[in-house]
Design a protein around this motif. Structure first.
Motif, PDB file in Angstrom:
ATOM      1  N   ASP A  70       0.806  -1.224   0.000  1.00 23.10           N
ATOM      2  CA  ASP A  70       0.000   0.000   0.000  1.00 23.10           C
ATOM      3  C   ASP A  70       0.840   1.276   0.000  1.00 23.10           C
ATOM      4  O   ASP A  70       0.360   2.353   0.374  1.00 23.10           O
ATOM      5  CB  ASP A  70      -0.946   0.004   1.201  1.00 23.10           C
ATOM      6  N   GLN A  71       2.102   1.202  -0.454  1.00 21.38           N
ATOM      7  CA  GLN A  71       2.970   2.372  -0.390  1.00 21.38           C
ATOM      8  C   GLN A  71       2.467   3.525  -1.265  1.00 21.38           C
ATOM      9  O   GLN A  71       2.715   4.697  -0.962  1.00 21.38           O
ATOM     10  CB  GLN A  71       4.406   2.000  -0.821  1.00 21.38           C
ATOM     11  N   GLU A  72       1.756   3.227  -2.340  1.00 22.25           N
ATOM     12  CA  GLU A  72       1.331   4.263  -3.275  1.00 22.25           C
ATOM     13  C   GLU A  72      -0.049   4.835  -2.956  1.00 22.25           C
ATOM     14  O   GLU A  72      -0.522   5.720  -3.652  1.00 22.25           O
ATOM     15  CB  GLU A  72       1.323   3.687  -4.705  1.00 22.25           C
ATOM     16  N   SER A  73      -0.717   4.315  -1.937  1.00 22.83           N
ATOM     17  CA  SER A  73      -2.075   4.779  -1.624  1.00 22.83           C
ATOM     18  C   SER A  73      -2.069   5.655  -0.374  1.00 22.83           C
ATOM     19  O   SER A  73      -1.144   5.598   0.439  1.00 22.83           O
ATOM     20  CB  SER A  73      -3.010   3.588  -1.424  1.00 22.83           C
ATOM     21  N   ASN A  74      -3.125   6.452  -0.231  1.00 21.04           N
ATOM     22  CA  ASN A  74      -3.241   7.304   0.955  1.00 21.04           C
ATOM     23  C   ASN A  74      -3.573   6.489   2.198  1.00 21.04           C
ATOM     24  O   ASN A  74      -3.050   6.749   3.284  1.00 21.04           O
ATOM     25  CB  ASN A  74      -4.313   8.371   0.719  1.00 21.04           C
ATOM     26  N   ASP A  75      -4.475   5.536   2.032  1.00 27.11           N
ATOM     27  CA  ASP A  75      -4.780   4.627   3.133  1.00 27.11           C
ATOM     28  C   ASP A  75      -3.700   3.556   3.205  1.00 27.11           C
ATOM     29  O   ASP A  75      -3.181   3.107   2.175  1.00 27.11           O
ATOM     30  CB  ASP A  75      -6.149   3.972   2.924  1.00 27.11           C
ATOM     31  N   LYS A  76      -3.370   3.129   4.405  1.00 27.68           N
ATOM     32  CA  LYS A  76      -2.286   2.171   4.610  1.00 27.68           C
ATOM     33  C   LYS A  76      -2.794   0.921   5.342  1.00 27.68           C
ATOM     34  O   LYS A  76      -2.331   0.592   6.438  1.00 27.68           O
ATOM     35  CB  LYS A  76      -1.162   2.822   5.423  1.00 27.68           C
ATOM     36  N   PRO A  77      -3.740   0.183   4.763  1.00 24.03           N
ATOM     37  CA  PRO A  77      -4.303  -0.976   5.474  1.00 24.03           C
ATOM     38  C   PRO A  77      -3.285  -2.079   5.742  1.00 24.03           C
ATOM     39  O   PRO A  77      -3.351  -2.737   6.782  1.00 24.03           O
ATOM     40  CB  PRO A  77      -5.416  -1.466   4.533  1.00 24.03           C
ATOM     41  N   ASP A  78      -2.338  -2.270   4.810  1.00 24.00           N
ATOM     42  CA  ASP A  78      -1.341  -3.334   5.011  1.00 24.00           C
ATOM     43  C   ASP A  78      -0.381  -2.983   6.142  1.00 24.00           C
ATOM     44  O   ASP A  78      -0.041  -3.832   6.977  1.00 24.00           O
ATOM     45  CB  ASP A  78      -0.552  -3.570   3.718  1.00 24.00           C
TER      46      ASP A  78
ATOM     47  N   ASP B 188       2.409   7.905   7.664  1.00 21.25           N
ATOM     48  CA  ASP B 188       0.953   7.791   7.600  1.00 21.25           C
ATOM     49  C   ASP B 188       0.491   6.431   8.122  1.00 21.25           C
ATOM     50  O   ASP B 188      -0.546   6.334   8.797  1.00 21.25           O
ATOM     51  CB  ASP B 188       0.462   7.983   6.164  1.00 21.25           C
ATOM     52  N   GLY B 189       1.244   5.397   7.796  1.00 26.43           N
ATOM     53  CA  GLY B 189       0.889   4.058   8.270  1.00 26.43           C
ATOM     54  C   GLY B 189       0.954   3.954   9.783  1.00 26.43           C
ATOM     55  O   GLY B 189       0.076   3.364  10.425  1.00 26.43           O
ATOM     56  N   VAL B 190       2.007   4.537  10.370  1.00 25.78           N
ATOM     57  CA  VAL B 190       2.161   4.499  11.822  1.00 25.78           C
ATOM     58  C   VAL B 190       1.018   5.266  12.493  1.00 25.78           C
ATOM     59  O   VAL B 190       0.422   4.795  13.473  1.00 25.78           O
ATOM     60  CB  VAL B 190       3.521   5.092  12.246  1.00 25.78           C
ATOM     61  N   MET B 191       0.699   6.429  11.967  1.00 30.70           N
ATOM     62  CA  MET B 191      -0.338   7.250  12.590  1.00 30.70           C
ATOM     63  C   MET B 191      -1.726   6.630  12.428  1.00 30.70           C
ATOM     64  O   MET B 191      -2.553   6.696  13.343  1.00 30.70           O
ATOM     65  CB  MET B 191      -0.319   8.662  11.991  1.00 30.70           C
ATOM     66  N   GLN B 192      -1.993   6.016  11.273  1.00 27.07           N
ATOM     67  CA  GLN B 192      -3.285   5.351  11.086  1.00 27.07           C
ATOM     68  C   GLN B 192      -3.413   4.151  12.027  1.00 27.07           C
ATOM     69  O   GLN B 192      -4.501   3.871  12.538  1.00 27.07           O
ATOM     70  CB  GLN B 192      -3.441   4.916   9.629  1.00 27.07           C
TER      71      GLN B 192
END
Length: 701
Positions: A606-614, A652-656
């Motif tokens: 998910d590196q290219e997306s705004n949401d980071k579900p992975d 973004d992944g850490v914060m989500q």
């Protein structure tokens, strides 16, 4: 001699009370199969060594722990060897747990013949356990026995209780060609139908049920995720049915199937007792020999482990490295012995030799620069300098010359001598036994034993079972399957998944969908974690670890979440192991994540997306794995920071992850404390970045 009849004096005790006072057992020491040839040409299967202990010892330990007092060991081939062993064993001493231990000699050629012969001898006086001589189990039989007797009191036609164990339908310990299917009434535990279906689906994924059966039962379960331990609690009526029908030859495919099918005629019922968290397995094939051996080394069979030293002659000690070693072992300074190894007394390992994931018996000699990997060497085996033995069994007294290669699946039997520079290709069986009148000059074949060697290739009869071709091999012909270091056990690792398991004893049915908490997912997690951890411990290349993991994922159609969960579990265990070896936590985290960064990268997309579900899922898996571990909160901080520094997870992944509901709930939220440092750092960095952007905008104006 059989148990003495009760004296006539005094009041006769009720028959049920007598049964409770004295439990009997029948051990079928002969399997009447050929899956262990060529070894069983010279020795009975029940005396073959499993983790350097004769197979029958595990069965007798189980019976002693179950409170059995009278044991009848029914022999077929090599009866004299069994008799000599038992008569000189601790089971014949005055301190033995058994009051009577009787060897029954016979010329029976099948299980059916054996059962009818036992019935004719009139030895059984009450409830008895029927087990094979190759059972390894730490199950407590008492709950099953109590339930069996309660049923028996209410209904004299309840003649047998089968002990079964939960296991994933795709577990490698199960038969590769045919899978047993049990149709059970979940309310009464009564077995209504038994059938074996083709695993490949070539015969259709269905069972044939009598329509009347469906109309008579309020509820049924069709279960194919049960391992048959071949531990049966029986009444004497069981023997009577064997004697009444000479067509019955095997315990399951003919006797069980026939009794259930003829219920309207005989009125007899058979029930089940299913266990989920204890160990039981039959060493019924070379493949299960390999699997159960690894389970013993992994201590899943506790207390049936080498360092229990239940045999008076054993002196094993379990090391922190994960090896079992007896006294008198000689190891060269520059040899390499990995974890999950067993070394018997007076074994010698030479300069530069490597022993990995293997069991060596007593008085073995491993030459200089030899490699023994994932193999079983019985007592007195000699392996010459520079030779390589992989995924093979070498029997007692065999000699492998210098610079030889013994490939995967090869079986080298007793006292065979393989000449120098000889290669034994995979799945070949070499023996010196004089089988079916072979002439003396034919007992050595230079093409397989080499010039000056002694032995010929065995190519005798094989079992008629549909899965015999696979069962008679030590390793799967499917390379991926053989690479697994999974266990027969269904014991799961620390923690389960994000949601609690409401009913962990419900089994899969033909029509039910696989859930997040299904036995299949638990088993995949066990096997995948063990495979990854094994690669980390061996310092395998990251691409090789992931290649094996991905191949396994495709065989069971596992989700990416399950892949991430297994990667996290293996990495945490590896880091914890390094920490226990006195490496600093930060050093261990950096070492593992840096070296195996590529493994983690291939689980996140998910590196290219705004949401980071992975990325969020990976961090949630990490948080869950560390939730109940000592210093888990500190390790969470170090691993999350290292994952960020290596750009495996983004800001973004850490914060989500940090703001997600699951991360904050219950016990998950309790280990977040130290990681607040990382979150504060990221927030401050973000504020500084925004401030710099504002300054640049003002300058431009």
């Amino acid at each position: 001699m059989p148990p003495k009849a009760q004296k006539a004096k005094g009041r006769q005790k009720p028959q049920e009370e007598q049964r409770e006072e004295s439990l009997q057992a029948v051990v079928l020491a002969d399997s009447f199969e050929t899956r262990f040839v060529p070894f069983t040409l010279e020795k009975p299967r029940c005396l073959l060594p499993l983790a350097n202990t004769p197979l029958i010892e595990y069965t007798l330990e189980f019976l002693a722990a179950s409170g059995v007092e009278d044991v009848f060991i029914y022999c077929g081939s090599h009866t004299e060897q069994v008799e000599d062993y038992i008569n000189s064993s601790r089971w014949k001493l005055p301190t033995s747990a058994f009051k009577n231990l009787v060897i029954l000699k016979s010329d029976a050629t099948s299980v059916g013949d054996a059962m009818r012969d036992i019935d004719n001898r009139d030895l059984i006086t009450g409830d008895f356990l029927l087990v094979a001589g190759d059972v390894v189990s730490n199950i407590s039989i008492e709950p099953a026995l109590v339930r069996h007797r309660q049923r028996r009191e209410k209904d004299k036609n309840a003649i047998m209780t089968m002990v079964l164990r939960e296991a994933d339908i795709n577990h490698r310990s199960r038969p590769p060609s045919r899978k047993p299917v049990f149709v059970i009434n979940p309310t009464t535990d009564r077995c209504l139908h038994y059938e074996e279906v083709h695993a490949s689906g070539s015969g259709g994924r269905h069972v044939d049920l009598d329509p009347d059966l469906l109309s008579e039962q309020a509820e049924i379960e069709i279960l194919e995720d049960l391992t048959d331990c071949y531990i049966d609690i029986c009444t004497p009526d069981v023997l009577g049915l064997w004697s009444d029908n000479f067509d019955y030859q095997s315990v399951r495919t003919s006797y069980l199937y026939g009794v259930l099918k003829d219920y309207e005629l005989n009125g007899k019922t058979i029930h089940t007792h299913i266990v989920a968290d204890q160990y039981a397995a039959r060493v019924k094939s070379l493949r299960t020999y390999d699997t159960v051996s690894k389970d013993i080394m992994s201590r899943l069979t506790y207390p049936l482990c080498p360092d229990s030293n239940r045999d008076p002659g054993h002196s094993y000690r379990y090391s922190k490295k994960g090896t079992y070693e007896e006294s008198g072992i000689s190891k060269a300074r520059n040899c390499m012995i990995s974890s999950r190894c067993i070394l018997g007394q007076d074994t010698i390992v030479g300069d530069g030799a490597t022993v990995r994931d293997s069991i060596l018996g007593r008085r073995c000699q491993i030459g200089k620069n030899a490699v023994i990997e994932d193999s079983y060497l019985w007592d007195g085996v000699i392996v010459g300098d520079g030779s390589i033995v992989r995924k093979a069994i070498i029997a007692q007294g065999a000699v492998i010359g210098k610079n030889c290669i013994v490939e995967s699946g090869a079986l080298v039997s007793y006292d065979v001598r393989i000449a120098d520079l000889t290669e034994i290709s995979g799945f070949r069986r070499v023996t010196r036994a004089n089988h079916k009148g072979k002439a003396a000059q034919d007992l050595t074949n230079k093409s397989i034993a080499g010039e000056g060697g002694e032995g010929y290739e065995y190519s005798g009869d094989s079992d008629s079972d549909a899965d015999s071709s696979d069962s008679s091999n030590l390793v799967y012909r499917n390379a991926q399957a053989s690479g697994s270091v999974s266990s027969v056990s269904t014991l799961h690792s620390e923690g389960s998944d994000f949601e609690p398991i409401e009913d962990r004893t419900r089994r899969a049915s033909f029509v039910s969908e696989t859930s997040e908490d299904s036995a299949a997912n638990k088993d995949f997690h066990l096997e995948a974690t063990a495979s990854i951890l094994d690669g980390l411990q061996k310092d395998d290349l990251p691409e090789n670890i992931f290649l094996e993991l991905n191949a396994f994922r495709m065989t069971v159609d596992a989700s990416q979440h399950e892949i991430r969960r297994a990667v996290v579990a293996a990495f945490v265990k590896r880091i914890t192991n390094l920490e226990q070896s006195r490496a600093a936590m930060t050093e261990a985290v950096t070492r593992v994540l840096t070296k195996y960064k590529a493994v983690v990268e291939r689980t996140i997309f998910d590196q290219e997306s705004n949401d980071k579900p992975d990325q969020v899922d990976f961090l949630l898996c990490l948080q869950k794995e560390l939730m109940l571990r000592e210093k888990g909160d500190t390790l969470l901080l170090h691993m999350a920071k290292e994952l960020y520094d290596l750009e495996l997870v983004e800001e973004d992944g850490v914060m989500q992850w940090w703001t997600s509901k699951q991360s904050n709930e219950g016990s998950m939220g309790k280990i977040r404390g130290p990681t607040q440092q990382l979150i504060t750092f990221l927030e401050q960095a973000e504020e500084e970045s925004e401030s710099d952007d504002d300054d640049e905008d003002e300058d431009e104006e």
